[in-house]
Design a protein around this motif. Structure first.
Motif, PDB file in Angstrom:
ATOM      1  N   LYS A  68      -7.103  13.245   2.357  1.00 29.23           N
ATOM      2  CA  LYS A  68      -6.057  14.045   1.727  1.00 29.23           C
ATOM      3  C   LYS A  68      -5.061  13.205   0.944  1.00 29.23           C
ATOM      4  O   LYS A  68      -4.084  13.728   0.401  1.00 29.23           O
ATOM      5  N   TRP A  69      -5.270  11.885   0.916  1.00 32.08           N
ATOM      6  CA  TRP A  69      -4.291  10.995   0.284  1.00 32.08           C
ATOM      7  C   TRP A  69      -4.970  10.068  -0.707  1.00 32.08           C
ATOM      8  O   TRP A  69      -6.156   9.773  -0.591  1.00 32.08           O
ATOM      9  N   ILE A  70      -4.191   9.600  -1.677  1.00 31.76           N
ATOM     10  CA  ILE A  70      -4.638   8.579  -2.626  1.00 31.76           C
ATOM     11  C   ILE A  70      -3.924   7.282  -2.263  1.00 31.76           C
ATOM     12  O   ILE A  70      -2.697   7.238  -2.214  1.00 31.76           O
ATOM     13  N   MET A  71      -4.681   6.223  -1.975  1.00 40.13           N
ATOM     14  CA  MET A  71      -4.069   4.943  -1.645  1.00 40.13           C
ATOM     15  C   MET A  71      -4.053   4.038  -2.868  1.00 40.13           C
ATOM     16  O   MET A  71      -5.071   3.925  -3.583  1.00 40.13           O
ATOM     17  N   ARG A  72      -2.922   3.434  -3.088  1.00 40.47           N
ATOM     18  CA  ARG A  72      -2.790   2.439  -4.153  1.00 40.47           C
ATOM     19  C   ARG A  72      -2.256   1.144  -3.553  1.00 40.47           C
ATOM     20  O   ARG A  72      -1.431   1.168  -2.641  1.00 40.47           O
ATOM     21  N   CYS A  73      -2.695   0.037  -4.084  1.00 42.46           N
ATOM     22  CA  CYS A  73      -2.160  -1.277  -3.711  1.00 42.46           C
ATOM     23  C   CYS A  73      -1.411  -1.816  -4.916  1.00 42.46           C
ATOM     24  O   CYS A  73      -2.023  -2.164  -5.937  1.00 42.46           O
ATOM     25  N   GLU A  74      -0.074  -1.854  -4.814  1.00 45.86           N
ATOM     26  CA  GLU A  74       0.782  -2.225  -5.934  1.00 45.86           C
ATOM     27  C   GLU A  74       1.287  -3.659  -5.750  1.00 45.86           C
ATOM     28  O   GLU A  74       1.722  -4.039  -4.667  1.00 45.86           O
ATOM     29  N   ARG A  75       1.267  -4.427  -6.829  1.00 47.47           N
ATOM     30  CA  ARG A  75       1.688  -5.821  -6.773  1.00 47.47           C
ATOM     31  C   ARG A  75       3.160  -5.933  -6.418  1.00 47.47           C
ATOM     32  O   ARG A  75       3.989  -5.176  -6.906  1.00 47.47           O
ATOM     33  N   ARG A  76       3.481  -6.908  -5.557  1.00 47.52           N
ATOM     34  CA  ARG A  76       4.854  -7.161  -5.151  1.00 47.52           C
ATOM     35  C   ARG A  76       5.134  -8.659  -5.204  1.00 47.52           C
ATOM     36  O   ARG A  76       4.219  -9.481  -5.306  1.00 47.52           O
ATOM     37  N   THR A  77       6.416  -9.023  -5.105  1.00 45.61           N
ATOM     38  CA  THR A  77       6.825 -10.421  -5.045  1.00 45.61           C
ATOM     39  C   THR A  77       7.589 -10.651  -3.748  1.00 45.61           C
ATOM     40  O   THR A  77       7.898  -9.707  -3.015  1.00 45.61           O
ATOM     41  N   LEU A  78       7.925 -11.906  -3.483  1.00 43.24           N
ATOM     42  CA  LEU A  78       8.681 -12.199  -2.268  1.00 43.24           C
ATOM     43  C   LEU A  78      10.077 -11.596  -2.301  1.00 43.24           C
ATOM     44  O   LEU A  78      10.676 -11.355  -1.252  1.00 43.24           O
ATOM     45  N   ALA A 138       0.849  -1.186   0.000  1.00 38.43           N
ATOM     46  CA  ALA A 138       0.000   0.000   0.000  1.00 38.43           C
ATOM     47  C   ALA A 138       0.889   1.242   0.000  1.00 38.43           C
ATOM     48  O   ALA A 138       1.760   1.390   0.860  1.00 38.43           O
ATOM     49  N   THR A 139       0.684   2.111  -0.976  1.00 37.55           N
ATOM     50  CA  THR A 139       1.420   3.366  -1.046  1.00 37.55           C
ATOM     51  C   THR A 139       0.428   4.520  -0.988  1.00 37.55           C
ATOM     52  O   THR A 139      -0.746   4.369  -1.328  1.00 37.55           O
ATOM     53  N   PHE A 140       0.905   5.680  -0.560  1.00 39.92           N
ATOM     54  CA  PHE A 140       0.031   6.831  -0.348  1.00 39.92           C
ATOM     55  C   PHE A 140       0.627   8.050  -1.039  1.00 39.92           C
ATOM     56  O   PHE A 140       1.801   8.370  -0.849  1.00 39.92           O
ATOM     57  N   GLU A 141      -0.204   8.710  -1.824  1.00 39.57           N
ATOM     58  CA  GLU A 141       0.220   9.910  -2.546  1.00 39.57           C
ATOM     59  C   GLU A 141      -0.686  11.059  -2.139  1.00 39.57           C
ATOM     60  O   GLU A 141      -1.918  10.942  -2.170  1.00 39.57           O
ATOM     61  N   ALA A 142      -0.083  12.170  -1.744  1.00 41.50           N
ATOM     62  CA  ALA A 142      -0.862  13.329  -1.326  1.00 41.50           C
ATOM     63  C   ALA A 142      -1.618  13.919  -2.514  1.00 41.50           C
ATOM     64  O   ALA A 142      -1.089  13.994  -3.630  1.00 41.50           O
ATOM     65  N   LYS A 143      -2.851  14.321  -2.270  1.00 39.71           N
ATOM     66  CA  LYS A 143      -3.619  14.983  -3.315  1.00 39.71           C
ATOM     67  C   LYS A 143      -2.975  16.322  -3.658  1.00 39.71           C
ATOM     68  O   LYS A 143      -2.410  16.997  -2.802  1.00 39.71           O
ATOM     69  N   SER A 144      -3.080  16.701  -4.923  1.00 40.03           N
ATOM     70  CA  SER A 144      -2.546  17.987  -5.361  1.00 40.03           C
ATOM     71  C   SER A 144      -3.468  18.548  -6.435  1.00 40.03           C
ATOM     72  O   SER A 144      -4.473  17.927  -6.811  1.00 40.03           O
ATOM     73  N   ALA A 145      -3.105  19.705  -6.933  1.00 38.26           N
ATOM     74  CA  ALA A 145      -3.914  20.334  -7.979  1.00 38.26           C
ATOM     75  C   ALA A 145      -3.914  19.503  -9.251  1.00 38.26           C
ATOM     76  O   ALA A 145      -4.827  19.615 -10.084  1.00 38.26           O
TER      77      ALA A 145
END
Length: 740
Positions: free
Chosen positions: A425-435, A407-414
């Motif tokens: 105030k944040w955008i959450m993304r779930c990015e695929r990962r490996t071991l 899970a990564t978080f990016e602050a909202k902006s213009a």
């Protein structure tokens, strides 16, 4: 000649004497006020312990289940959190249950402030419950009894929310994290997403030069010392010793910084300090059986992560049985539970991500860069960001296809696209990962694993010898009165008691402090003596940190040397050629069920309608991005709201997503080729379905590259021209429409 002294201009710098006097007055006043804060701390300590149910929750609560009334009584209880004024709760949203850690302190840390795990969950509209405990354990209670009791608590929460769209989300902080996962492996049907924050599930894991606490069990000769401490406590283990262990990891903060911070900022720091100390000084006791289980099975033995713990009726505690998404929150700044210990269980159990998917598991982790161990649960900044995003997007997490994500978080902006589709105030993304992403954080070598296995075996031998030759004598000597005396005179408790109560000294401190506040004269911030004071403080902190680093380096070298000895390993039966921590194999029974499920999914590839085609197309195109964005889920949720057909519940929708995901994983070409036969004949319905796919995908980013190529293929499969697909609107469509 005049005898008057010359007047010093206002612009002239103050004399050395004036500056020194200013500092001395300030330092003397701060000393008195500091002693008064310590006096208040002592009074607060006594008042807190005198409460029937001492806790530090910032909310009113209602008792729902008292664990002392259960068939196997425990000192735990379930309470419902009363929402504060202005907070609206949606009873159709899944409830949140926060389980507090019993690691020497009293309960309440999960709801310590308004900006807390409980606070942000309620702001998101979720009903909230809290599992806490009393200072004294019930006679004979075990860790298994507590797990069973928490199962009763969850059953009650589920019964109280029959219309909730999903099973409860359970948060386990620190030691409560592994307790929650134990229960979830035994009763997976009761859980929604599980959030484990700062929980050491794989205690052997770590990186050389860091994480020295994992060596402590071996350096002390194992868990015999735990048994001795419990025996001296007449069958109870004083939680103050656990708190002492935490404090020993940071001597600079324990011996200097925490107190100096109050002394140097005594005019403003006292309320925050006293608020925290109320929890930090609320020591609780554990039964000997409880702490022995924790040390033997988790800390020294590392048996939970390897699937080696069994219940009293022989049931294996296997974390692979958990069916709910597991969210792991850890931090690089946490010296109690570093990321390796929070995430190492994944490497202990699985060979690759495909094996995670084979068990139908969804694992999401996020790693904070700096926050310390307690900050994971206490920090208002963390609550406003990570915990708030978890609470707001718990449904996104719940429907993620099986696999490993970060899970990564990016602050909202213009420049943020479609900001209205993301709450907060944040955008959450779930990015695929490996071991390999987990291994990159640091992993033990086979040699180090053998060292820890040797330490575990030595611990077993020493504990057996203690129980046979020493324990009977200690138990005969230790009386309840002696145990109570030892608890009372524990160094940590003495610190709180020193200035508690009414006596001539404390009365004089209180009276003098009142006068000091009336005539307070703080020194100017640029006073050179004040600057020198800060310099001295930094020097003390630096010296204590260096001393700690030397001690930790020495401890690591001793552990690696002693337990790396081939002679010692051979003596305790450690095979130098064998894998010291082999991954548990998939059982034959589960393999049969998995094969049957695979065959069933393959047979149903050509079944379904528009709804299945839309989800299949979304998963196929979205897979090229390697991540899921919360804005896409919100767009999909809104599309579901517009369905003219029967509405799916969240659990039904989750099952649909998983089925289509596995179909694409097992037979990608056959799954795509089946789409034209499943679509309805009406071109309008196909266009509407394709418009949903396009709208969901474009909610988070422009559709380009491989995603655009895949969308073009899906468009052809839907039998829609590019112009029609571009102009189509995601209006109402019949998700149950079948092919004629």
């Amino acid at each position: 000649m005049s005898t008057e002294l010359p007047k010093i201009p206002d612009s002239a710098p103050p004399s050395f004497f004036a500056v020194a006097m200013e500092y001395l007055v300030d330092a003397g006043q701060r000393s008195v006020l500091f002693l008064d804060v310590m006096r208040q701390r002592g009074l607060q300590y006594r008042e807190h312990l005198a409460e029937t149910v001492p806790h530090v929750l910032d909310y009113s609560v209602e008792l729902i289940v008292d664990g002392r009334t259960l068939e196997r009584p425990v000192n735990y209880g379930l309470v419902r959190i009363t929402p504060p004024k202005g907070v609206e709760i949606d009873l159709k949203r899944r409830p949140f249950v926060v389980v507090d850690p019993r690691a020497g302190h009293g309960p309440g840390i999960g709801g310590f402030k308004a900006d807390s795990e409980i606070g942000v969950a309620m702001k998101a509209g979720h009903p909230c419950y809290f599992v806490g405990f009393l200072p004294e354990p019930m006679p004979g209670q075990t860790i298994e009894d507590i797990a069973r009791a928490e199962g009763v608590f969850l059953e009650k929460v589920i019964a109280l929310h029959p219309d909730a769209d999903g099973k409860p989300c359970v948060i386990g902080n620190c030691q409560a994290g592994w307790a929650v996962t134990i229960l979830a492996s035994l009763r997976p049907e009761m859980f929604g997403p599980i959030i484990i924050a700062g929980a050491p599930l794989s205690y052997w894991a770590g990186v050389r030069g860091k994480n020295p606490m994992r060596y402590s069990g071996g350096l002390l000769g194992g868990s015999w010392l735990t048994a001795l401490t419990s025996d001296l406590g007449a069958g109870k283990f004083d939680g103050a010793w656990l708190v002492q262990n935490f404090e020993n990891t940071n001597p600079a903060n324990t011996l200097w910084t925490k107190q100096y911070n109050v002394y140097s900022k005594v005019d403003t720091e006292a309320p925050r300090y006293l608020e925290f100390e109320k929890w930090w000084g609320g020591h609780v006791n554990l039964n000997a059986e409880e702490i022995q289980f924790i040390v033997d099975e988790l800390f020294v033995g590392n048996r939970l992560a390897r699937g080696l713990i069994k219940t009293s009726d022989g049931e294996v505690v296997d974390l692979r049985n958990i069916r709910s998404p597991i969210v792991v929150f850890c931090s690089k700044g946490d010296n109690i539970t570093p990321p390796q210990q929070a995430l190492g269980w994944i490497l202990d159990l699985y060979s690759d991500v495909d094996e995670i998917r084979a068990y139908g598991q969804t694992i999401v982790y996020t790693v904070h860069e700096t926050v310390g161990h307690l900050g994971i649960f206490v920090s208002g900044g963390v609550a406003k960001k990570e915990h708030a995003e978890f609470s707001s997007n718990i449904d996104l997490i719940d429907i993620l296809p099986p696999g490993l994500y970060e899970a990564t978080f990016e602050a909202k902006s213009a420049d943020t696209a479609n900001p209205d589709l993301a709450s907060g105030k944040w955008i959450m993304r779930c990015e695929r990962r490996t071991l390999d992403d987990i291994r990159a954080m640091g992993d033990n070598s086979q040699e180090d694993e053998r060292r820890f296995a040797t330490a575990a075996r030595v611990s077993e031998i020493n504990l057996a010898n203690y129980r046979k030759f020493v324990q009977p004598w200690v138990r005969a000597m230790a009386t309840p009165q002696m145990a109570e005396w030892m608890r009372k005179w524990h160094p940590l408790r003495v610190q709180y008691e020193a200035l508690a109560g009414q006596n001539p000294l404390t009365n004089a401190i209180e009276t003098t402090a009142e006068k000091v506040r009336e005539h307070r004269k703080p020194a100017a911030s640029d006073n050179p003596f004040l600057v020198f004071q800060e310099t001295v403080s930094k020097g003390i902190v630096s010296a204590l940190d260096q001393w700690r680093d030397v001690q930790e380096a020495l401890s690591e070298r001793m552990f690696l040397s002693v337990y790396g000895s081939p002679a010692l390993q051979a003596a305790v039966g450690i095979d130098p050629e064998a894998d010291p921590s082999p991954k548990p194999e998939m059982s034959q029974d589960y393999r049969k069920r998995l094969d049957a499920r695979i065959a069933e999914l393959k047979s149903r590839i050509a079944s379904g309608g528009l709804r299945e085609c839309v989800i299949r197309g979304l998963l196929y195109v979205g897979a090229s991005r390697g991540m899921v964005d919360e804005r896409s889920l919100e767009a999909l949720r809104r599309a579901r709201t517009n369905d003219s057909g029967s509405r799916l519940t969240l659990s039904e929708f989750k099952a649909l997503v998983r089925e289509q995901f596995f179909m694409l994983l097992l037979e990608p070409e056959a799954s795509l080729a089946a789409i034209p036969e499943l679509l309805p004949e009406k071109a309008e319905a196909r266009r509407a379905g394709l418009a949903v796919i396009r709208e969901v995908l474009s909610a988070s980013a422009e559709i380009s590259g491989e995603a655009a190529n895949r969308l073009h293929r899906v468009t052809e499969l839907f039998g829609v021209t590019e112009d029609d697909a571009t102009q189509a609107n995601a209006g109402p469509f019949d998700p149950q429409a079948k092919a004629s």
